[in-house]
Write an enzyme that holds these catalytic residues in place. Sequence first.
Site, PDB file in Angstrom:
ATOM      1  N   GLU A 121       0.844  -1.211   0.000  1.00 61.92           N
ATOM      2  CA  GLU A 121       0.000   0.000   0.000  1.00 61.92           C
ATOM      3  C   GLU A 121       0.877   1.258   0.000  1.00 61.92           C
ATOM      4  OE1 GLU A 121      -3.066   1.632   3.029  1.00 61.92           O
ATOM      5  OE2 GLU A 121      -4.147   0.041   1.991  1.00 61.92           O
ATOM      6  N   GLU A 135      -0.631   9.889   9.813  1.00 61.83           N
ATOM      7  CA  GLU A 135      -0.475   8.879   8.765  1.00 61.83           C
ATOM      8  C   GLU A 135       0.171   9.418   7.483  1.00 61.83           C
ATOM      9  OE1 GLU A 135      -3.249   9.318  10.539  1.00 61.83           O
ATOM     10  OE2 GLU A 135      -3.434   7.450  11.668  1.00 61.83           O
TER      11      GLU A 135
END
Length: 380
Positions: A121, A135
Amino acid sequence: MNKIKIMTVFGTRPEAIKMAPLIKELAKDPEHFSVKNIITAQHREMLDQVLNIFQIKPDYDLDIMEQNQTLSKITTKVILALDEIFIKEKPDLILVHGDTTTTFAAALSAFYHQIAIGHVEAGLRTWDKYSPFPEEMNRQMVDDLTDLYFAPTEKNYNNLVSEHKKKEQIFITGNTGIDALKYTVNDNFASSEFKGLDFSKKIILLTAHRRENQGEKMEKMFEAILSVVKSDSNLQLVYPVHRSPAVQKAAHDVFDHENQVKLINPLDVVHFHNLLKRSFLVLSDSGGIQEEAPALNKPVLVLRDTTERPEAVQTGAIKLVGTDPAVIKKTMIELINHPEEYQQMAEAKNPYGDGEASQRIIEAIKAHFGLITDRPKNFS
Ligand code: UD1
Ligand code: UDP
């Protein structure tokens, strides 16, 4: 060459859900891979739920979780604990997933030990340092350290290329989260855990946990959602509440004693995916749910100001509504009252995967280590 020695490192629920299909596929090829799994247990109960479902036994459990843990504590505990393991095990490659603090700390530790890093990812971006926090910076920093990029979509590939990452190191694989649905979703799924839910009503499934939304902002969002739910007796709000104490407080302060609202414990992923499948609408600030729901034809209103997953906004499967209570209310009401608009969202294309991402990642690893000559075909 000898077997490729791989160590996975993960610590939270979403990482586990998206690593599990890959771990399962790697285990089918013991001739080429020796795999050990390290869990940091940045999450405890919510991680263990996933490990139980997929029957993954960790080789190392760092068991770091604390109540109300800080980012610095997670980072330092993981780095220090991995030191010893990496010195002892000397893997050829570590695999990390996504954008959590476990992911960042594990990548940094691997870099210090000059171990190659595969990032599952890779390449998702908002380009906004504080949204989602932390994040966005976690994934940017991980991608600066990564050797093998497993980018779910072409957009993620382009993001990486724009940062001058080398094209030959990037593979477009699809998202392993879509692979996970093959293990979990079952048309005939029924469970006594659902017995308090009234499936004759339209179920609105809510999840929310982002650090940048916690506190008053989250409570105001919840109040807006509650007012819409209360305006229509045919709606039922179901919220499996994240175990974060800040989230628990907001959820209970706003929703306790509301009879159209069911606050429940976090569901294991089999229950959650099957509930998602039976829901009418999803409201969420989650990353992974923005990918899974379109694959199950469920519209999502994303309760965030930014998304690193613009593909589904473009196909029309999800809408970025933000965190303004008035906008949340207006968008919910529009969608509930306009079946044609609802249908368009439900039928929009899922751009995130075809269930074969893990296979492509494995081929990419083999190609990188010279076990096969051809790169895997891109997911498109
Ligand atoms: C973390 C990730 C976030 C991811 C989310 C998925 C970071 C900084 N954040 O956020 O990217 O979207 O996981 O859910 O890496 N807790 C429990 N039991 C559990 C899990 C959490 O009690 O099984 C409580 C603990 O008090 C813990 C708190 O929740 O201190 C927060 O957990 P943490 O992992 O720091 O942050 P999340 O908000 O879960
Ligand atoms: N999920 C779950 N049980 C729940 C809520 C969510 O198994 O009660 C799953 C969901 O299907 C998705 C993942 O958890 O795969 C998303 O995790 P989360 O929202 O905590 O993190 P994010 O994706 O935002 O990082």
